[in-house]
Design an enzyme around this catalytic site. Structure first.
Site, PDB file in Angstrom:
ATOM      1  N   GLU A  65     -12.804  13.466  -1.370  1.00  0.00           N
ATOM      2  CA  GLU A  65     -11.926  14.113  -0.384  1.00  0.00           C
ATOM      3  C   GLU A  65     -11.501  15.511  -0.809  1.00  0.00           C
ATOM      4  OE1 GLU A  65     -11.486  10.888  -1.208  1.00  0.00           O
ATOM      5  OE2 GLU A  65     -11.593   9.777   0.676  1.00  0.00           O
ATOM      6  N   HIS A 134      -2.877   1.849   1.226  1.00  0.00           N
ATOM      7  CA  HIS A 134      -3.696   2.180   2.398  1.00  0.00           C
ATOM      8  C   HIS A 134      -2.889   2.289   3.681  1.00  0.00           C
ATOM      9  CE1 HIS A 134      -7.200   1.652  -0.008  1.00  0.00           C
ATOM     10  NE2 HIS A 134      -8.029   1.544   0.994  1.00  0.00           N
TER      11      HIS A 134
END
Lengths: 331, 387
Positions: A65, A134
């Site tokens: 990322e 998450h």
């Protein structure tokens, strides 16, 4: 909306249509992220786009990322208009430096020389029992940063119109989807339309209490409003659509009419869009309020895994209804 | 291999072959550029002591041959991005010393209108995409610049015959940045996507006060790291501008032709401290003196004297760069401080005028709360307005 040819599509289709339409129009627009191409998107938002646009414009990245977000920002400085998909905004935290330190500051620290026309998009908020790491609602953390715009649609129609605006915007846009909304169906016209930023939508008109809500929470508030109606409480629900810019005028106008305000924001309460709205309403509507602004947020704990705990952790119908009743001294 | 405190410029260098024939006029121009950077940095140090420059200030003294030699090997249209020790790159790229100094002084005449400072030199006209303050962060950006030039060639101008620009991006980092994850992620992407970028590690042997051998595995041979990312790794002498230029020119030509990234271990030495507050207790005076013997400006001057440069000519260059920097300081001091209203400028592209806060009515789309099918201009020019 009668002027348009309506059909019902899913939220994910709406996002895809917006991206594809803009990519057909503007060669500078491209999509990059993990599994966006060959896999057709981890959540099938980009399904079919590789076939239409080819691997040079729909680009799979490694799980990296920080690297691909930074790369896309560099490309945006050169004039491309990348759309960066984070499979989840939770994963964007490892790219915090490029997305918070580079993209929103480039224009300012270069004295206006280099802008950053880029869209970061992905799932935000709790999915379903994904546990602490998450389940981020990053709007609380990231909306603190000037120089970026933040979009949080609640339905397919808004998702498409706002995504098209995001892609054409010259500033970095953080576009917050929700895994829990991707299969939501809604009417979307065949005709092209754009929804401007900073313009809230009255999702339900009402007279007793203004409920200011963001993204998926709007839909829960609509359900709550139906229940409250049975108790004789008329709720006006504002779907803010964008967090930055924040449509302060619409909030103020509504609260001056109802005299009561509840904010429903799925991020944590400490330093959040919800606290910003509360501060705004207390400042601008001080004499109009019959009670302090009530706030419903996720519980101030890491997101739990167990189903029952997660349901209690998130802003839910019961907690929202209680807040409205309390705000109206009906509890 | 035996290790000294630093293993940078002393380490193994590639054999000096193919040393280019550089015309005297070009070499003299480079000597002037290097002397200008040296003079600029010395005056910055003074100005910092006089509190005319705030914040952090990292000077480039000792590394002048790197910026001058590498940038000479590239073309003006090739994008460049670097870290926070960026004054040398800005000047070598052609930024006016006036604008560079005014930025240091936090004046509105600065290259970033006084909003960037020493670590954030930007120059759109000269394709300098910053000075970046976070160690390593500029390498993903540099890889992105290369991505964009390749995309422009292969997607936007794909149907044009001979329309390829084949630009090569130079992305600079220090050896201290080699241990940042973002650098490795970016190198992986550059290798994976065949991006035309040269990642130039200005290996001055120290990451702030930590010598390369204390902080970096394979510190004696960092070019080997390139292999892991499928790219060529090359060592270049960054203390001899002719050598630097010659080696870089070969690499720039190669990347332009192949669109494959290359990693460069550019051996050099930082003569001064990391920043202005660094007493350099982590290295010996003897080590510093050894490197000062190989001062890149002295090295080039000696080479040019063999080709007929006279002491008078050298003195004339010295006089000229002194006058240039002196006048840059005067220019900077006469440039006003940014007006307070500039605080709110350039936060966003200003379609609604300057931004004035988080709940700014001017940022709002309008008073209407109904969804509308807005009439919008859908005729976006497919020929992108890339740089």
């Amino acid at each position: 909306m009668s002027i348009a040819t309506m059909r019902e599509i899913e939220f994910r289709d709406a996002v895809r249509e917006a991206m594809s339409e803009e990519m057909r129009k503007d060669m500078r627009v491209m999509l990059i992220g993990e599994e966006v191409a060959q896999y057709n998107g981890a959540y099938k938002v980009s399904r079919g786009m590789l076939d239409e646009f080819g691997p040079r414009r729909v680009i799979d990245t490694p799980i990296s990322e920080s690297g691909f977000a930074g790369m896309a920002i560099g490309a945006a400085m050169m004039g491309l208009r990348p759309i960066v998909e984070f499979m989840s905004w939770s994963f964007s935290l490892v790219a915090a430096d490029p997305i918070l330190n580079n993209a929103p500051k480039m224009l300012y620290m270069s004295g206006g020389q280099f802008g950053c026309p880029i869209v970061f998009r992905g799932n935000d908020g709790a999915g379903g029992q994904l546990g602490s790491t998450h389940s981020w609602s990053i709007e609380g953390l990231f909306s603190n940063v000037p120089g970026m715009k933040m979009v949080i649609p609640s339905n397919p129609y808004d998702a498409k119109g706002l995504m098209k605006t995001a892609i054409r915007d010259d500033d970095p846009v953080f576009f917050l989807e929700s895994e829990r909304l991707l299969s939501m169906r809604g009417e979307v016209p065949e005709e092209e339309y754009l929804i401007p930023f900073g313009q809230a939508r009255i999702a339900r008109p009402g007279t007793d209490c203004t409920i200011v809500a963001f993204g998926r929470m709007v839909n829960i508030c609509l359900e709550v409003a139906l229940e409250l109606e049975k108790e004789g409480i008329s709720s006006e629900i504002l779907d803010m659509r964008t967090i930055r810019p924040l449509d302060a005028a619409s909030i103020i106008r509504s609260v001056k009419r109802t005299g009561a305000c509840v904010v429903v924001d799925q991020s944590w309460s400490f330093g959040s869009p919800g606290s910003e709205v509360a501060a705004l309403v207390h400042r601008e509507c001080f004499d109009d309020l019959d009670n302090y602004v009530h706030r419903v947020h996720s519980a101030d704990v890491p997101a739990p895994y167990a189903h029952n705990l997660e349901q209690e952790y998130l802003p839910n119908a019961r907690r929202i209804a209680e807040a409205v009743r309390s705000c109206l001294y009906r509890s | 291999m035996p290790q000294s405190a630093s293993s940078n410029a002393e380490g193994q260098l590639r054999p000096k072959t193919n040393r280019p024939e550089v015309p005297m006029a070009t070499a003299k121009k480079w000597l002037r550029e290097m002397m200008l950077i040296r003079e600029f940095e010395l005056r910055c140090m003074q100005a910092y002591q006089d509190k005319k420059i705030g914040g952090f200030c990292h000077v480039y003294i000792g590394q002048e041959a790197v910026a001058v030699g590498t940038i000479a090997a590239a073309e003006a249209r090739d994008p460049i991005v670097t870290a926070y020790r960026d004054h040398g790159h800005a000047l070598a790229r052609g930024m006016s010393p006036n604008h560079c100094m005014a930025e240091m002084f936090g004046r509105v005449g600065g290259c970033a209108k006084g909003k960037g400072g020493s670590m954030h030199m930007f120059d759109r006209d000269n394709n300098l995409f910053g000075g970046h303050g976070i160690v390593g962060a500029q390498i993903p950006l540099g890889v992105g610049l290369a991505f964009a030039t390749k995309y422009e060639d292969e997607v936007i101008n794909a149907d044009k015959n001979g329309g390829k620009s084949n630009r090569v991006t130079l992305a600079f980092l220090g050896d201290g940045a080699l241990n940042q994850g973002s650098v490795h992620e970016a190198m992986n992407l550059a290798g994976l996507f065949d991006l035309p970028v040269i990642i130039i590690c200005e290996n001055n042997g120290y990451s702030m006060g930590t010598s390369i051998t204390r902080g970096t595995t394979m510190g004696h041979e960092i070019s080997a790291k390139a292999e892991a990312y499928g790219m060529e790794g090359v060592e270049i002498d960054g203390m001899d501008v002719i050598e630097t230029y010659g080696a870089m020119k070969e690499l720039v030509d190669k990347v332009r032709a192949t669109s494959r990234p290359i990693f460069v271990d550019m051996r050099c030495y930082r003569f001064k401290g990391h920043s202005m507050s660094d007493p350099r207790k982590y290295r010996t005076r003897e080590e510093e003196e050894r490197y000062e013997q190989g001062d890149p400006i002295g090295v080039l001057k000696a080479q040019l004297e063999l080709r007929g440069l006279t002491e008078d000519e050298h003195k004339e260059i010295q006089r000229e760069v002194r006058a240039t920097v002196k006048s840059a300081i005067e220019w900077a001091e006469q440039s006003p401080f940014p007006p307070t209203s500039d605080l709110y400028r350039d936060v966003y592209r200003e379609r609604w005028g300057p931004y004035t806060g988080s709940s700014d009515p001017e940022m709002l789309g309008g008073a209407e709360n109904e969804c509308k099918f807005n009439a919008i201009d859908t005729t976006i020019d497919r020929k992108a307005d890339l740089l």
